[in-house]
Design a protein around this motif. Structure first.
Motif, PDB file in Angstrom:
ATOM      1  N   ALA A   1       0.830  -1.212   0.000  1.00  0.00           N
ATOM      2  CA  ALA A   1       0.000   0.000   0.000  1.00  0.00           C
ATOM      3  C   ALA A   1       0.865   1.263   0.000  1.00  0.00           C
ATOM      4  O   ALA A   1       0.449   2.306  -0.514  1.00  0.00           O
ATOM      5  CB  ALA A   1      -0.928  -0.002   1.208  1.00  0.00           C
ATOM      6  N   LEU A   2       2.058   1.162   0.549  1.00  0.00           N
ATOM      7  CA  LEU A   2       2.961   2.313   0.604  1.00  0.00           C
ATOM      8  C   LEU A   2       3.700   2.541  -0.720  1.00  0.00           C
ATOM      9  O   LEU A   2       4.012   3.677  -1.064  1.00  0.00           O
ATOM     10  CB  LEU A   2       3.976   2.123   1.742  1.00  0.00           C
ATOM     11  CG  LEU A   2       5.000   3.225   1.964  1.00  0.00           C
ATOM     12  CD1 LEU A   2       4.320   4.575   2.173  1.00  0.00           C
ATOM     13  CD2 LEU A   2       5.895   2.881   3.144  1.00  0.00           C
ATOM     14  N   LEU A   3       3.943   1.501  -1.463  1.00  0.00           N
ATOM     15  CA  LEU A   3       4.725   1.605  -2.700  1.00  0.00           C
ATOM     16  C   LEU A   3       4.199   2.642  -3.697  1.00  0.00           C
ATOM     17  O   LEU A   3       5.000   3.402  -4.247  1.00  0.00           O
ATOM     18  CB  LEU A   3       4.872   0.238  -3.362  1.00  0.00           C
ATOM     19  CG  LEU A   3       5.836  -0.713  -2.662  1.00  0.00           C
ATOM     20  CD1 LEU A   3       5.833  -2.074  -3.356  1.00  0.00           C
ATOM     21  CD2 LEU A   3       7.236  -0.139  -2.594  1.00  0.00           C
ATOM     22  N   PRO A   4       2.893   2.726  -3.965  1.00  0.00           N
ATOM     23  CA  PRO A   4       2.436   3.759  -4.910  1.00  0.00           C
ATOM     24  C   PRO A   4       2.749   5.179  -4.426  1.00  0.00           C
ATOM     25  O   PRO A   4       3.042   6.060  -5.236  1.00  0.00           O
ATOM     26  CB  PRO A   4       0.924   3.533  -4.992  1.00  0.00           C
ATOM     27  CG  PRO A   4       0.710   2.141  -4.533  1.00  0.00           C
ATOM     28  CD  PRO A   4       1.803   1.849  -3.550  1.00  0.00           C
ATOM     29  N   HIS A   5       2.707   5.398  -3.132  1.00  0.00           N
ATOM     30  CA  HIS A   5       3.023   6.720  -2.589  1.00  0.00           C
ATOM     31  C   HIS A   5       4.509   7.031  -2.762  1.00  0.00           C
ATOM     32  O   HIS A   5       4.885   8.139  -3.164  1.00  0.00           O
ATOM     33  CB  HIS A   5       2.642   6.798  -1.108  1.00  0.00           C
ATOM     34  CG  HIS A   5       1.187   6.614  -0.877  1.00  0.00           C
ATOM     35  ND1 HIS A   5       0.263   7.616  -1.106  1.00  0.00           N
ATOM     36  CD2 HIS A   5       0.476   5.544  -0.450  1.00  0.00           C
ATOM     37  CE1 HIS A   5      -0.946   7.167  -0.815  1.00  0.00           C
ATOM     38  NE2 HIS A   5      -0.843   5.916  -0.423  1.00  0.00           N
ATOM     39  N   LEU A   6       5.366   6.065  -2.455  1.00  0.00           N
ATOM     40  CA  LEU A   6       6.805   6.253  -2.624  1.00  0.00           C
ATOM     41  C   LEU A   6       7.144   6.477  -4.096  1.00  0.00           C
ATOM     42  O   LEU A   6       7.960   7.351  -4.418  1.00  0.00           O
ATOM     43  CB  LEU A   6       7.570   5.043  -2.088  1.00  0.00           C
ATOM     44  CG  LEU A   6       7.475   4.816  -0.580  1.00  0.00           C
ATOM     45  CD1 LEU A   6       8.135   3.499  -0.210  1.00  0.00           C
ATOM     46  CD2 LEU A   6       8.094   5.969   0.183  1.00  0.00           C
ATOM     47  N   ASN A   7       6.509   5.716  -4.972  1.00  0.00           N
ATOM     48  CA  ASN A   7       6.739   5.884  -6.401  1.00  0.00           C
ATOM     49  C   ASN A   7       6.329   7.285  -6.856  1.00  0.00           C
ATOM     50  O   ASN A   7       7.058   7.952  -7.588  1.00  0.00           O
ATOM     51  CB  ASN A   7       5.972   4.819  -7.193  1.00  0.00           C
ATOM     52  CG  ASN A   7       6.287   4.869  -8.666  1.00  0.00           C
ATOM     53  OD1 ASN A   7       7.437   4.787  -9.065  1.00  0.00           O
ATOM     54  ND2 ASN A   7       5.255   5.017  -9.472  1.00  0.00           N
ATOM     55  N   GLY A   8       5.164   7.719  -6.421  1.00  0.00           N
ATOM     56  CA  GLY A   8       4.670   9.033  -6.823  1.00  0.00           C
ATOM     57  C   GLY A   8       5.519  10.186  -6.313  1.00  0.00           C
ATOM     58  O   GLY A   8       5.701  11.192  -7.000  1.00  0.00           O
ATOM     59  N   TRP A   9       6.060  10.046  -5.127  1.00  0.00           N
ATOM     60  CA  TRP A   9       6.849  11.128  -4.535  1.00  0.00           C
ATOM     61  C   TRP A   9       8.305  11.136  -4.972  1.00  0.00           C
ATOM     62  O   TRP A   9       8.918  12.203  -5.057  1.00  0.00           O
ATOM     63  CB  TRP A   9       6.799  11.028  -3.006  1.00  0.00           C
ATOM     64  CG  TRP A   9       5.588  11.694  -2.436  1.00  0.00           C
ATOM     65  CD1 TRP A   9       4.323  11.184  -2.372  1.00  0.00           C
ATOM     66  CD2 TRP A   9       5.523  12.989  -1.857  1.00  0.00           C
ATOM     67  NE1 TRP A   9       3.489  12.089  -1.797  1.00  0.00           N
ATOM     68  CE2 TRP A   9       4.197  13.212  -1.461  1.00  0.00           C
ATOM     69  CE3 TRP A   9       6.464  13.983  -1.635  1.00  0.00           C
ATOM     70  CZ2 TRP A   9       3.778  14.385  -0.865  1.00  0.00           C
ATOM     71  CZ3 TRP A   9       6.040  15.152  -1.022  1.00  0.00           C
ATOM     72  CH2 TRP A   9       4.714  15.342  -0.652  1.00  0.00           C
ATOM     73  N   PHE A  10       8.879   9.944  -5.220  1.00  0.00           N
ATOM     74  CA  PHE A  10      10.331   9.884  -5.413  1.00  0.00           C
ATOM     75  C   PHE A  10      10.815   9.255  -6.720  1.00  0.00           C
ATOM     76  O   PHE A  10      11.968   9.455  -7.088  1.00  0.00           O
ATOM     77  CB  PHE A  10      10.974   9.123  -4.255  1.00  0.00           C
ATOM     78  CG  PHE A  10      10.690   9.738  -2.914  1.00  0.00           C
ATOM     79  CD1 PHE A  10      11.247  10.962  -2.571  1.00  0.00           C
ATOM     80  CD2 PHE A  10       9.855   9.116  -2.010  1.00  0.00           C
ATOM     81  CE1 PHE A  10      10.983  11.545  -1.337  1.00  0.00           C
ATOM     82  CE2 PHE A  10       9.583   9.690  -0.782  1.00  0.00           C
ATOM     83  CZ  PHE A  10      10.153  10.909  -0.447  1.00  0.00           C
ATOM     84  N   ILE A  11       9.987   8.483  -7.419  1.00  0.00           N
ATOM     85  CA  ILE A  11      10.466   7.728  -8.572  1.00  0.00           C
ATOM     86  C   ILE A  11       9.889   8.227  -9.893  1.00  0.00           C
ATOM     87  O   ILE A  11      10.629   8.503 -10.834  1.00  0.00           O
ATOM     88  CB  ILE A  11      10.141   6.217  -8.422  1.00  0.00           C
ATOM     89  CG1 ILE A  11      10.656   5.672  -7.085  1.00  0.00           C
ATOM     90  CG2 ILE A  11      10.690   5.433  -9.606  1.00  0.00           C
ATOM     91  CD1 ILE A  11      12.140   5.735  -6.888  1.00  0.00           C
TER      92      ILE A  11
END
Length: 67
Positions: free
Chosen positions: A39-49
């Protein structure tokens, strides 16, 4: 003291991201359930990748009013 006319949407988004990341990270630490990391991965992707949405701050546009 802050200027009430300042654009604050990015600050509010960053605060919300930190709440989401903190909650999901803590849930994973306590339960070791992979669903919290997923669930956290899409947020990390959107913010940093993702180059279209990642945050790329520049301190030249930051501001502070002393006093």
């Amino acid at each position: 003291m802050t200027n009430p006319e300042n654009f604050a949407d990015h600050r509010e988004a960053m605060i919300r991201f930190s709440q989401i990341a903190g909650a999901l990270g803590s849930a994973y630490i306590f339960t070791h359930e992979k669903k919290y990391v997923e669930a956290l991965l899409p947020h990390l992707n959107g913010w940093f990748i993702d180059r279209e949405t990642m945050m790329n701050p520049n301190l030249l546009y930051g501001q502070s009013i002393m006093g």
